[in-house]
Motif scaffolding. Structure first.
Motif, PDB file in Angstrom:
ATOM      1  N   PHE A 309       0.848  -1.191   0.000  1.00 48.00           N
ATOM      2  CA  PHE A 309       0.000   0.000   0.000  1.00 48.00           C
ATOM      3  C   PHE A 309       0.889   1.249   0.000  1.00 48.00           C
ATOM      4  CE2 PHE A 309       0.973  -0.798   4.390  1.00 48.00           C
ATOM      5  CZ  PHE A 309       0.961   0.432   5.049  1.00 48.00           C
ATOM      6  N   VAL A 310       0.269   2.367  -0.296  1.00 52.06           N
ATOM      7  CA  VAL A 310       0.940   3.667  -0.310  1.00 52.06           C
ATOM      8  C   VAL A 310       0.456   4.444   0.905  1.00 52.06           C
ATOM      9  CG1 VAL A 310       1.261   5.828  -1.564  1.00 52.06           C
ATOM     10  CG2 VAL A 310       1.115   3.657  -2.819  1.00 52.06           C
ATOM     11  N   LEU A 311       1.387   4.925   1.712  1.00 54.79           N
ATOM     12  CA  LEU A 311       1.055   5.694   2.905  1.00 54.79           C
ATOM     13  C   LEU A 311       1.568   7.118   2.740  1.00 54.79           C
ATOM     14  CD1 LEU A 311      -0.057   5.815   5.799  1.00 54.79           C
ATOM     15  CD2 LEU A 311       2.199   5.125   6.604  1.00 54.79           C
ATOM     16  N   VAL A 312       0.665   8.069   2.790  1.00 56.12           N
ATOM     17  CA  VAL A 312       1.009   9.482   2.717  1.00 56.12           C
ATOM     18  C   VAL A 312       0.967  10.046   4.133  1.00 56.12           C
ATOM     19  CG1 VAL A 312       0.346  11.744   1.810  1.00 56.12           C
ATOM     20  CG2 VAL A 312       0.137   9.709   0.370  1.00 56.12           C
ATOM     21  N   ASN A 325       7.087  -6.754  -2.825  1.00 48.54           N
ATOM     22  CA  ASN A 325       8.305  -7.553  -2.595  1.00 48.54           C
ATOM     23  C   ASN A 325       8.944  -7.276  -1.234  1.00 48.54           C
ATOM     24  OD1 ASN A 325       9.470  -5.040  -2.895  1.00 48.54           O
ATOM     25  ND2 ASN A 325      10.592  -5.518  -4.769  1.00 48.54           N
ATOM     26  N   GLY A 326       8.298  -6.476  -0.405  1.00 47.86           N
ATOM     27  CA  GLY A 326       8.818  -6.178   0.931  1.00 47.86           C
ATOM     28  C   GLY A 326       9.686  -4.947   1.009  1.00 47.86           C
ATOM     29  N   GLN A 327      10.104  -4.419  -0.115  1.00 43.60           N
ATOM     30  CA  GLN A 327      10.898  -3.192  -0.110  1.00 43.60           C
ATOM     31  C   GLN A 327       9.991  -1.985   0.138  1.00 43.60           C
ATOM     32  OE1 GLN A 327      13.022  -3.030  -3.827  1.00 43.60           O
ATOM     33  NE2 GLN A 327      14.314  -4.783  -3.362  1.00 43.60           N
ATOM     34  N   VAL A 328      10.604  -0.891   0.600  1.00 38.99           N
ATOM     35  CA  VAL A 328       9.854   0.339   0.851  1.00 38.99           C
ATOM     36  C   VAL A 328      10.511   1.468   0.053  1.00 38.99           C
ATOM     37  CG1 VAL A 328       8.974   1.943   2.580  1.00 38.99           C
ATOM     38  CG2 VAL A 328       9.303  -0.465   3.184  1.00 38.99           C
ATOM     39  N   TRP A 329       9.717   2.112  -0.764  1.00 42.69           N
ATOM     40  CA  TRP A 329      10.180   3.279  -1.527  1.00 42.69           C
ATOM     41  C   TRP A 329       9.652   4.520  -0.826  1.00 42.69           C
ATOM     42  CZ3 TRP A 329       8.043   7.448  -4.137  1.00 42.69           C
ATOM     43  CH2 TRP A 329       8.873   8.108  -5.050  1.00 42.69           C
ATOM     44  N   ARG A 330      10.552   5.458  -0.499  1.00 42.15           N
ATOM     45  CA  ARG A 330      10.146   6.661   0.241  1.00 42.15           C
ATOM     46  C   ARG A 330      10.544   7.916  -0.527  1.00 42.15           C
ATOM     47  NH1 ARG A 330      11.636   3.250   4.721  1.00 42.15           N
ATOM     48  NH2 ARG A 330       9.838   2.966   6.129  1.00 42.15           N
ATOM     49  N   SER A 331       9.770   8.959  -0.292  1.00 45.70           N
ATOM     50  CA  SER A 331      10.055  10.209  -0.971  1.00 45.70           C
ATOM     51  C   SER A 331       9.480  11.383  -0.180  1.00 45.70           C
ATOM     52  CB  SER A 331       9.454  10.198  -2.380  1.00 45.70           C
ATOM     53  OG  SER A 331       9.786  11.377  -3.079  1.00 45.70           O
ATOM     54  N   ARG A 332      10.003  12.564  -0.467  1.00 48.93           N
ATOM     55  CA  ARG A 332       9.468  13.801   0.114  1.00 48.93           C
ATOM     56  C   ARG A 332       8.215  14.227  -0.642  1.00 48.93           C
ATOM     57  NH1 ARG A 332      13.686  18.125   2.305  1.00 48.93           N
ATOM     58  NH2 ARG A 332      14.787  16.798   3.788  1.00 48.93           N
ATOM     59  N   ILE A 333       7.324  14.889   0.073  1.00 43.60           N
ATOM     60  CA  ILE A 333       6.106  15.387  -0.554  1.00 43.60           C
ATOM     61  C   ILE A 333       5.832  16.825  -0.095  1.00 43.60           C
ATOM     62  CG2 ILE A 333       5.044  13.113  -0.799  1.00 43.60           C
ATOM     63  CD1 ILE A 333       3.369  13.723   1.687  1.00 43.60           C
ATOM     64  N   VAL A 334       4.990  17.504  -0.847  1.00 44.48           N
ATOM     65  CA  VAL A 334       4.437  18.807  -0.478  1.00 44.48           C
ATOM     66  C   VAL A 334       2.944  18.604  -0.269  1.00 44.48           C
ATOM     67  CG1 VAL A 334       3.947  21.151  -1.273  1.00 44.48           C
ATOM     68  CG2 VAL A 334       6.195  20.135  -1.720  1.00 44.48           C
ATOM     69  N   VAL A 335       2.411  19.106   0.849  1.00 45.29           N
ATOM     70  CA  VAL A 335       0.996  18.905   1.170  1.00 45.29           C
ATOM     71  C   VAL A 335       0.279  20.251   1.245  1.00 45.29           C
ATOM     72  CG1 VAL A 335       1.521  16.784   2.423  1.00 45.29           C
ATOM     73  CG2 VAL A 335       1.381  18.956   3.678  1.00 45.29           C
ATOM     74  N   GLY A 336      -1.020  20.190   1.571  1.00 41.96           N
ATOM     75  CA  GLY A 336      -1.853  21.381   1.569  1.00 41.96           C
ATOM     76  C   GLY A 336      -1.498  22.376   2.659  1.00 41.96           C
ATOM     77  N   GLN A 337      -1.670  23.646   2.319  1.00 45.83           N
ATOM     78  CA  GLN A 337      -1.482  24.708   3.294  1.00 45.83           C
ATOM     79  C   GLN A 337      -2.534  24.589   4.397  1.00 45.83           C
ATOM     80  OE1 GLN A 337      -0.744  28.603   1.103  1.00 45.83           O
ATOM     81  NE2 GLN A 337      -1.400  27.281  -0.591  1.00 45.83           N
ATOM     82  N   PRO A 338      -2.302  25.201   5.571  1.00 47.35           N
ATOM     83  CA  PRO A 338      -3.267  25.066   6.668  1.00 47.35           C
ATOM     84  C   PRO A 338      -4.688  25.471   6.304  1.00 47.35           C
ATOM     85  CG  PRO A 338      -1.208  25.924   7.508  1.00 47.35           C
ATOM     86  CD  PRO A 338      -1.065  25.874   6.014  1.00 47.35           C
ATOM     87  N   TYR A 339      -4.858  26.415   5.383  1.00 45.10           N
ATOM     88  CA  TYR A 339      -6.209  26.816   5.017  1.00 45.10           C
ATOM     89  C   TYR A 339      -6.741  26.020   3.814  1.00 45.10           C
ATOM     90  CZ  TYR A 339      -3.870  29.702   1.460  1.00 45.10           C
ATOM     91  OH  TYR A 339      -3.104  30.134   0.403  1.00 45.10           O
ATOM     92  N   SER A 452       0.820  23.425  -0.890  1.00 45.07           N
ATOM     93  CA  SER A 452      -0.088  23.144  -1.996  1.00 45.07           C
ATOM     94  C   SER A 452      -1.505  23.587  -1.661  1.00 45.07           C
ATOM     95  CB  SER A 452      -0.059  21.652  -2.330  1.00 45.07           C
ATOM     96  OG  SER A 452      -0.906  20.923  -1.481  1.00 45.07           O
ATOM     97  N   SER A 453      -2.408  23.332  -2.605  1.00 42.08           N
ATOM     98  CA  SER A 453      -3.828  23.651  -2.403  1.00 42.08           C
ATOM     99  C   SER A 453      -4.621  22.421  -1.993  1.00 42.08           C
ATOM    100  CB  SER A 453      -4.407  24.259  -3.680  1.00 42.08           C
ATOM    101  OG  SER A 453      -3.782  25.502  -3.966  1.00 42.08           O
ATOM    102  N   GLY A 454      -3.954  21.415  -1.464  1.00 42.23           N
ATOM    103  CA  GLY A 454      -4.613  20.210  -0.958  1.00 42.23           C
ATOM    104  C   GLY A 454      -4.099  18.933  -1.576  1.00 42.23           C
ATOM    105  N   CYS A 455      -3.746  18.973  -2.870  1.00 39.49           N
ATOM    106  CA  CYS A 455      -3.180  17.791  -3.506  1.00 39.49           C
ATOM    107  C   CYS A 455      -1.740  17.587  -3.054  1.00 39.49           C
ATOM    108  CB  CYS A 455      -3.261  17.914  -5.018  1.00 39.49           C
ATOM    109  SG  CYS A 455      -4.963  17.853  -5.645  1.00 39.49           S
ATOM    110  N   ILE A 456      -1.174  16.435  -3.379  1.00 39.13           N
ATOM    111  CA  ILE A 456       0.136  16.053  -2.857  1.00 39.13           C
ATOM    112  C   ILE A 456       1.134  15.983  -4.005  1.00 39.13           C
ATOM    113  CG2 ILE A 456       1.428  14.289  -1.603  1.00 39.13           C
ATOM    114  CD1 ILE A 456      -2.300  14.092  -1.370  1.00 39.13           C
TER     115      ILE A 456
END
Length: 536
Positions: A309-312, A325-339, A452-456
């Motif tokens: 599964f994908v966990l944000v 396959n048991g491996q974990v791929w990780r990355s940085r993200i930008v998320v929505g602003q507080p408003y 961001s405006s809500g999307c990732i």
């Protein structure tokens, strides 16, 4: 005859206690009792079901069994719950008092003890607090399936209450590491916490000497970031009594500061400025509470997770893809602003859009794009944006009264400057959010990334997209699809679960607590709900 009387007494006790609890329970809006819990109470978690499974015989007739229940309740503190909510401080005395009373008193105690156990099981399994009372956008279904009632009855009869509670605790390593972190920070709290740096003090950096540096050393030593000099020589090993001046900011201290900054999502420059000083001065009691409420968030989610599964992680600004396959791929993200918050939800990734166009969402159109067009008529052309009528007919920007544009749509053509980049990862949800590429790659270098405006936005999303194609047997070559240049939706051969969730504390791979800013200001409300006493 005696059995009939006992059944009648127990049944009456069940009715009395159930009615009293129904009258005393706070509403879900108050954050104390979840809708899931109420539904479970009506299904297989009721007192009636428990006693029906044991032919309506009393369960708590032996003091040793009640002692086992009390000891198990005390261990709930390790989960950040309050044992007194479940009667750990009074059940044994109430049992002894009931034994000296009549059948009615014993029946009432029996049902009260059972209700305490069933409530603890529910809270350990899927949380004490209704997540919707803290996060109005919560859309993650909770797995509320407790052990079969027969298994609960057998555990009670065997006095194996601790093992029963253990069976419903989340079995995932992050939960156990949060428990360990809670124990560690409570130990620091019992020792008196950590020293505070004076407010408004100077910026501290490598090579400088200042009395605050000695306090800084002791502060970092208390949480294990620094194992050398401290402000108080009495806590140093004998071999270190000839250590250099603890007031001097040396390279070891700079490295410790960087570790601290990294674990608090601060800029890792090794300099103690106002933001780092403020993070250092958060009292240990507040960190204890922060771990407790994130254990609650973990209970909402960490049951029955799929193998892949994908966990944000919204507050942690990261995406983790747990591959088949048991491996974990990780990355940085930008998320929505507080408003414009990124919601908490669970869905299934169904398809990807390559070479996407971007139809500006209504809120962004109203609040961002139209004001820019009013100020700058050339904005649309520079952004490669087209104006469309509600039916999709292309309009000239000069035809539109931008002071009152009506129901026009604005669509950005595919290309290098498109706000969605080269690929979008899509999953059904009521908030119209998705994972996507971005031309604004510089934002990924920031430690805190709520822009961001809500999307990732996902760093390295092209690699992630190809992994999704590969792992689901979709057989697509993303590079070829991009080179084709056409905008198209490409389905996955199998859907991939995706969870968007919000944690302000998370253990790293070494078990250290990583504390994140509460960007959506949800912690205080959750803590109040978690600390609200139960009415059992």
């Amino acid at each position: 005859m005696r059995r009939s009387v006992a059944i009648g007494v127990l049944t009456l006790g069940i009715m009395l206690v159930s009615g009293m609890a129904m009258a005393q329970q706070p509403t879900a809006q108050e954050g104390s009792v979840s809708a899931v819990e109420q539904a479970l109470e009506q299904q297989n978690g009721t007192l009636e079901a428990f006693y029906a499974a044991r032919d309506f015989q009393a369960a708590w007739t032996r003091e040793s069994r009640v002692e086992a229940l009390v000891e198990a309740m005390k261990k709930l503190a390790e989960d950040g719950l309050e044992p007194t909510d479940y009667g750990a401080d009074r059940l044994l005395a109430e049992f002894r008092q009931a034994q000296a009373g009549d059948d009615m008193a014993r029946g009432r105690f029996d049902t009260r003890a059972t209700r305490a156990l069933l409530t603890a099981l529910r809270h350990l399994h899927h949380g004490k607090v209704d997540p919707n009372s803290i996060d109005a956008d919560w859309e993650v279904p909770i797995n509320a399936q407790l052990p079969p009632m027969g298994a609960i009855v057998r555990a009670v009869d065997a006095g194996e209450i601790t093992a029963l509670l253990d069976s419903v605790r989340p079995a995932y390593a992050p939960y156990q590491r949060l428990q360990q972190g809670l124990a560690r920070y409570r130990h620091i709290q019992r020792l008196g916490g950590w020293p505070m740096l004076p407010e408004g003090g100077p910026t501290l950096r490598l090579g400088e000497a200042h009395p605050d540096v000695a306090i800084l050393r002791e502060r970092l030593a208390r949480v294990g970031e620094l194992e050398v000099m401290a402000a108080d020589p009495s806590i140093l090993p004998a071999a270190d009594l000839e250590a250099p001046d603890p007031r001097r900011f040396d390279a070891d201290l700079e490295a410790a500061v960087k570790r601290f900054q990294d674990r608090h999502l601060l800029e890792t420059d090794g300099v103690v400025g106002p933001r780092t000083r403020a993070a250092l001065n958060v009292p240990v009691g507040k960190r204890v509470d922060q771990i407790r409420l994130n254990l609650e968030r973990a209970r909402w989610l960490m049951h029955g997770l799929p193998e892949a599964f994908v966990l944000v992680d919204i507050a942690g600004y990261r995406l983790s893809y747990f591959r088949p396959n048991g491996q974990v791929w990780r990355s940085r993200i930008v998320v929505g602003q507080p408003y414009r918050r990124t919601p908490s939800l669970r869905s299934e990734i169904t398809h990807l859009t390559v070479n996407p166009t971007w139809t500006v969402p209504p809120t962004i159109l109203r609040e961002d794009v139209i004001p820019k067009v009013r100020r700058d008529p050339g904005y649309l052309a520079r952004q490669n944006m087209q104006v469309l009528s509600p039916s999709g007919q292309r309009l000239s920007p000069g035809q539109v009264d931008w002071s009152n544009p009506g129901n026009v749509m604005i669509r950005q053509a595919a290309g290098p400057g498109n706000s969605l980049g080269q690929v979008v990862v899509r999953f059904p949800n009521d908030h119209l959010v998705y994972l996507h590429d971005t031309p604004a790659q510089s934002l990924f270098s920031r430690e805190q990334r709520a822009f961001s405006s809500g999307c990732i936005r996902v760093q390295g999303v092209l690699e992630f997209a190809q992994l999704l194609f590969d792992d689901t047997g979709s057989g697509h070559d993303l590079r070829a699809l991009l080179a084709d240049g056409r905008t198209r939706d490409v389905p996955l051969a199998e859907t991939m679960p995706v969870i968007l969730h919000y944690w302000t504390v998370h253990p790293d791979s070494g078990g250290q607590m990583v504390f994140r800013p509460d960007i959506y200001e949800r912690d205080d409300a959750l803590l109040r709900a978690l600390d609200r006493p139960l009415a059992l």
